[in-house]
Design an enzyme around this catalytic site. Structure first.
Site, PDB file in Angstrom:
ATOM      1  N   GLY A 184      69.885  76.508  44.316  1.00  0.00           N
ATOM      2  CA  GLY A 184      70.121  77.745  43.581  1.00  0.00           C
ATOM      3  C   GLY A 184      69.948  77.555  42.087  1.00  0.00           C
ATOM      4  O   GLY A 184      69.122  76.759  41.620  1.00  0.00           O
ATOM      5  N   SER A 185      70.769  78.263  41.329  1.00  0.00           N
ATOM      6  CA  SER A 185      70.573  78.300  39.879  1.00  0.00           C
ATOM      7  C   SER A 185      70.905  77.000  39.168  1.00  0.00           C
ATOM      8  O   SER A 185      70.580  76.858  37.980  1.00  0.00           O
ATOM      9  CB  SER A 185      71.392  79.443  39.275  1.00  0.00           C
ATOM     10  OG  SER A 185      70.859  80.689  39.677  1.00  0.00           O
ATOM     11  N   THR A 186      71.542  76.033  39.844  1.00  0.00           N
ATOM     12  CA  THR A 186      71.706  74.727  39.186  1.00  0.00           C
ATOM     13  C   THR A 186      70.349  74.100  38.899  1.00  0.00           C
ATOM     14  O   THR A 186      70.216  73.300  37.967  1.00  0.00           O
ATOM     15  CB  THR A 186      72.562  73.763  40.030  1.00  0.00           C
ATOM     16  OG1 THR A 186      71.935  73.564  41.310  1.00  0.00           O
ATOM     17  CG2 THR A 186      73.974  74.302  40.215  1.00  0.00           C
ATOM     18  N   PHE A 187      69.332  74.478  39.684  1.00  0.00           N
ATOM     19  CA  PHE A 187      67.986  73.928  39.461  1.00  0.00           C
ATOM     20  C   PHE A 187      67.359  74.464  38.178  1.00  0.00           C
ATOM     21  O   PHE A 187      66.381  73.907  37.686  1.00  0.00           O
ATOM     22  CB  PHE A 187      67.081  74.235  40.658  1.00  0.00           C
ATOM     23  CG  PHE A 187      65.768  73.507  40.621  1.00  0.00           C
ATOM     24  CD1 PHE A 187      65.679  72.183  41.033  1.00  0.00           C
ATOM     25  CD2 PHE A 187      64.616  74.126  40.162  1.00  0.00           C
ATOM     26  CE1 PHE A 187      64.478  71.490  40.984  1.00  0.00           C
ATOM     27  CE2 PHE A 187      63.403  73.450  40.109  1.00  0.00           C
ATOM     28  CZ  PHE A 187      63.336  72.125  40.522  1.00  0.00           C
ATOM     29  N   LYS A 188      67.916  75.530  37.626  1.00  0.00           N
ATOM     30  CA  LYS A 188      67.386  76.056  36.361  1.00  0.00           C
ATOM     31  C   LYS A 188      67.483  75.024  35.245  1.00  0.00           C
ATOM     32  O   LYS A 188      66.757  75.114  34.253  1.00  0.00           O
ATOM     33  CB  LYS A 188      68.122  77.340  35.986  1.00  0.00           C
ATOM     34  CG  LYS A 188      67.773  78.512  36.897  1.00  0.00           C
ATOM     35  CD  LYS A 188      68.638  79.732  36.620  1.00  0.00           C
ATOM     36  CE  LYS A 188      68.313  80.855  37.602  1.00  0.00           C
ATOM     37  NZ  LYS A 188      69.251  81.989  37.507  1.00  0.00           N
TER      38      LYS A 188
END
Length: 483
Positions: free
Chosen positions: A216-220
Site C-alpha cells: 500500500g501507501s508505505t511503498f510511496k
C-alpha cells in the site's frame, strides 16, 4: 566360456557395478544431506542424546534443553509461550525444526565449523559434547510491546536498529507454543502439529519474514525516493493532484482514500506524501517509469531471494515489464507489488541511516559451552539505497506525516517520529491491510519499525494504517527508547 555364461557373467558384473555405485552415492555424496534430514530418526536420537545449546534473549534462555530419563536423553523446552515463537521456531522429535532452531542447528548441536576445536577437545578428553549458545539481538521490552500491540489480531511487527541491522523485535501473530511440538510423546507432538498446521492464520509460518503483502501507501517512500534520486524533483516540486486519475490504455481510474481530493492541486511532493495522495503518486510513477521504480526498490532490498537473517526470508517483489496502468498501481504499492514486514522496516531503516541499508540479523553471538565466543555477527552494509541528501529529504517528509499528516497517532511527546502510513487493498473483498513504518528519534535514529495488521484487525473495513498500525509502532518505539 560359452555364450550363455558370458552373458550371465556380464549381467552379474553390471549388477555389482550398479550396487557399488549406489552404495558410494548414498554413503559419500548424499551422506551430509541424509544426516541432516530432520526425518532421519538416527540423527534425531543422536542430537537429542546430547545437550542442545540454548537460545538466549538479553542473557536469558528462551529455549533450552534439560536431561530426562527417556530414550532421547534431553527435553527441549521454551519460555514465554508464543512470545518468542517467531524467532525460535520449534525443535520436535516428530516434526523436525523451524526458524532459528533450523537456521542455527549446526551451532546448537555443536556441529558447526566454528566449533571444530571444541569438538576435537571433547573427543580427546572424553567430555560429553554440548551445543553452543546462540545469543540473539532481540530486546525483550520491544518484543513484548509488539506482541501486546497486536493482541488477538493477525499481523506482524519488525523493529531494526538502523545503524547496525540488529533486529530488536520480530513478532508474528497468531503465534504458537513450541512446547506442544517439543514433547517426546510422538502422538501428541504429531497431533499438535496437525492442529497448528490447519489453524486459521497459519501460526507456524512467520508473517514477518515468510509472508508478502501489498505494501500500500508505505511503498510511496520508494516512489518518492526514486523521484528525488532522479534529480528532477525536490520535496517542493509541484505535482498534479486530481480527485481521480484516468489511466492510459484503459477505462480504469485511480482515486484517493475516501474518494476526495488531496487538499490542493497542484501539490508539493512533500505534502503529497504527508496526506498520502494516491493520484499524485500514481502519475509520478508513470512519469518515472517502471524501470526507475524497480531499480529503486531493489536498492532497498526488493527482488533479493538470497536474504537470510539467518532464518529464511521470502523475497519482496517489484514485478518486471509493467505497462503504464500497472506502473501507476505499483507506484502506490498495489497491483503485483509484494513486501514482507521485514522489507518495509528495511526501507525505513535505510532512510534513517542516511541511505545506507545494513543487513538485518537476529544472531549476535555464538558461544561454546565453556563460554568462549566462537562467532560474532559484525554489521554489514547490504546496499546504498539512496544518497545522504535524499535520505535527509525523505526523513523530513516523513516527519511531516507524523506531525500533521496521516500518521499523527504515532506522535510521542518530546520525540520526533518520522513515519508513513499505508492502507493496502487486498483485492478479495476483504478489509484492507493496515500498515505503518517509521523510525525515531528522527534526528538520531535508534529504531526503525514496520507494522502490518491483516485486514484491519478488529477495526475491519474502518481500518487505516494511521488508526490501527501507527499506535502499535508508537508503543514499540517507546519500548526501545525507554530501554
Amino acid at each position: 566360456m560359452n555364450t550363455p555364461l558370458r552373458r550371465l557373467a556380464t549381467v552379474v558384473l553390471a549388477m555389482f557395478v550398479v550396487l557399488m555405485a549406489g552404495t558410494t552415492w548414498v554413503q559419500y555424496v548424499q551422506a551430509d544431506s541424509l544426516n541432516n534430514d530432520p526425518r532421519n530418526v538416527r540423527t534425531l536420537y543422536r542430537e537429542f542424546g546430547n545437550a542442545r545449546g540454548p537460545i538466549l534473549v538479553a542473557g536469558e534462555a528462551v529455549a533450552s534443553s534439560a536431561p530426562v530419563d527417556d530414550a532421547f536423553g534431553y527435553q527441549r523446552s521454551y519460555t514465554g509461550g508464543d512470545l518468542w515463537s517467531t524467532v525460535t521456531g520449534y525443535y520436535s522429535v516428530v516434526n523436525g525444526r523451524s526458524e532459528l532452531e533450523l537456521a542455527a542447528n549446526d551451532a546448537l548441536t555443536g556441529r558447526g565449523d566454528q566449533l571444530f576445536f571444541t569438538r576435537a577437545r571433547d573427543l580427546l578428553t572424553g567430555r560429553r559434547p554440548e551445543g553452543a549458545a546462540v545469543e540473539t539481538t532481540l530486546l525483550p521490552a520491544a518484543q513484548q510491546a509488539a506482541r501486546d500491540g497486536l493482541g488477538g489480531q493477525e499481523g506482524a511487527v519488525v523493529a531494526i536498529e538502523p545503524s547496525t541491522g540488529k533486529i530488536l523485535a520480530l513478532v508474528s501473530t497468531p503465534g504458537f507454543d513450541p512446547n506442544t511440538l517439543a514433547t517426546h510423546d510422538t502422538a501428541a507432538a504429531g497431533a499438535a502439529f496437525s492442529e497448528l498446521d490447519a489453524a486459521e492464520g497459519n501460526p507456524l509460518r512467520s508473517n514477518a519474514t515468510r509472508e508478502t503483502y501489498p505494501p500500500g501507501s508505505t511503498f510511496k517512500l520508494v516512489t518518492a525516493a526514486a523521484a528525488l534520486e532522479s534529480g528532477a524533483y525536490t520535496p517542493q516540486t509541484p505535482l498534479p493532484a486530481p480527485v481521480t486519475l484516468d489511466l492510459p490504455q484503459t477505462t480504469s481510474t485511480i482515486g484517493n482514500f475516501g474518494g476526495g481530493g488531496c487538499g490542493a492541486d497542484p501539490i508539493t511532493l512533500a505534502d503529497a506524501l504527508r496526506v498520502s495522495c494516491n493520484t499524485t503518486f500514481a502519475q509520478l510513477g508513470m512519469d518515472l517509469g517502471d524501470d526507475a521504480l524497480r531499480t529503486q526498490a531493489e536498492r532497498f532490498g526488493f527482488n533479493d531471494p538470497s536474504l537470510t537473517i539467518p532464518m529464511e526470508v521470502d523475497a519482496s517483489v517489484f514485478p518486471e515489464d509493467l505497462d503504464a496502468p500497472t506502473t501507476a498501481g505499483s507506484a502506490i504499492g498495489q497491483r503485483d507489488v509484494r513486501a514482507t514486514p521485514l522489507q518495509m522496516a528495511m526501507v525505513s531503516a535505510a532512510i534513517a541511516n542516511g541511505g545506507q541499508l545494513m543487513k538485518p540479523y537476529v544472531v549476535q553471538t555464538v558461544r561454546s559451552a565453556d563460554l568462549h565466543t566462537v562467532d560474532e555477527t559484525e554489521p554489514e552494509l547490504l546496499s546504498t539505497a539512496v544518497s545522504p541528501g535524499t535520505a535527509a529529504a525523505l526523513r523530513d517528509m516523513m516527519v511531516g506525516v507524523v506531525a500533521d499528516g496521516s500518521g499523527t497517532a504515532a506522535q510521542i511527546p518530546g520525540v520526533q517520529v518520522a513515519g508513513k502510513t499505508g492502507t493496502a487493498q487486498t483485492g478479495d473483498d476483504e478489509a484492507p491491510h493496515a500498515w505503518f513504518t517509521a523510525f525515531a528519534p528522527a534526528d538520531a535514529p535508534r529504531v526503525a519499525v514496520a507494522v502490518i495488521v491483516e485486514h484491519g484487525g478488529s477495526a475491519g473495513n474502518e481500518a487505516t494504517g494511521g488508526r490501527v498500525a501507527a499506535p502499535i509502532a508508537k508503543s514499540v518505539i517507546q519500548a526501545v527508547l525507554g530501554s
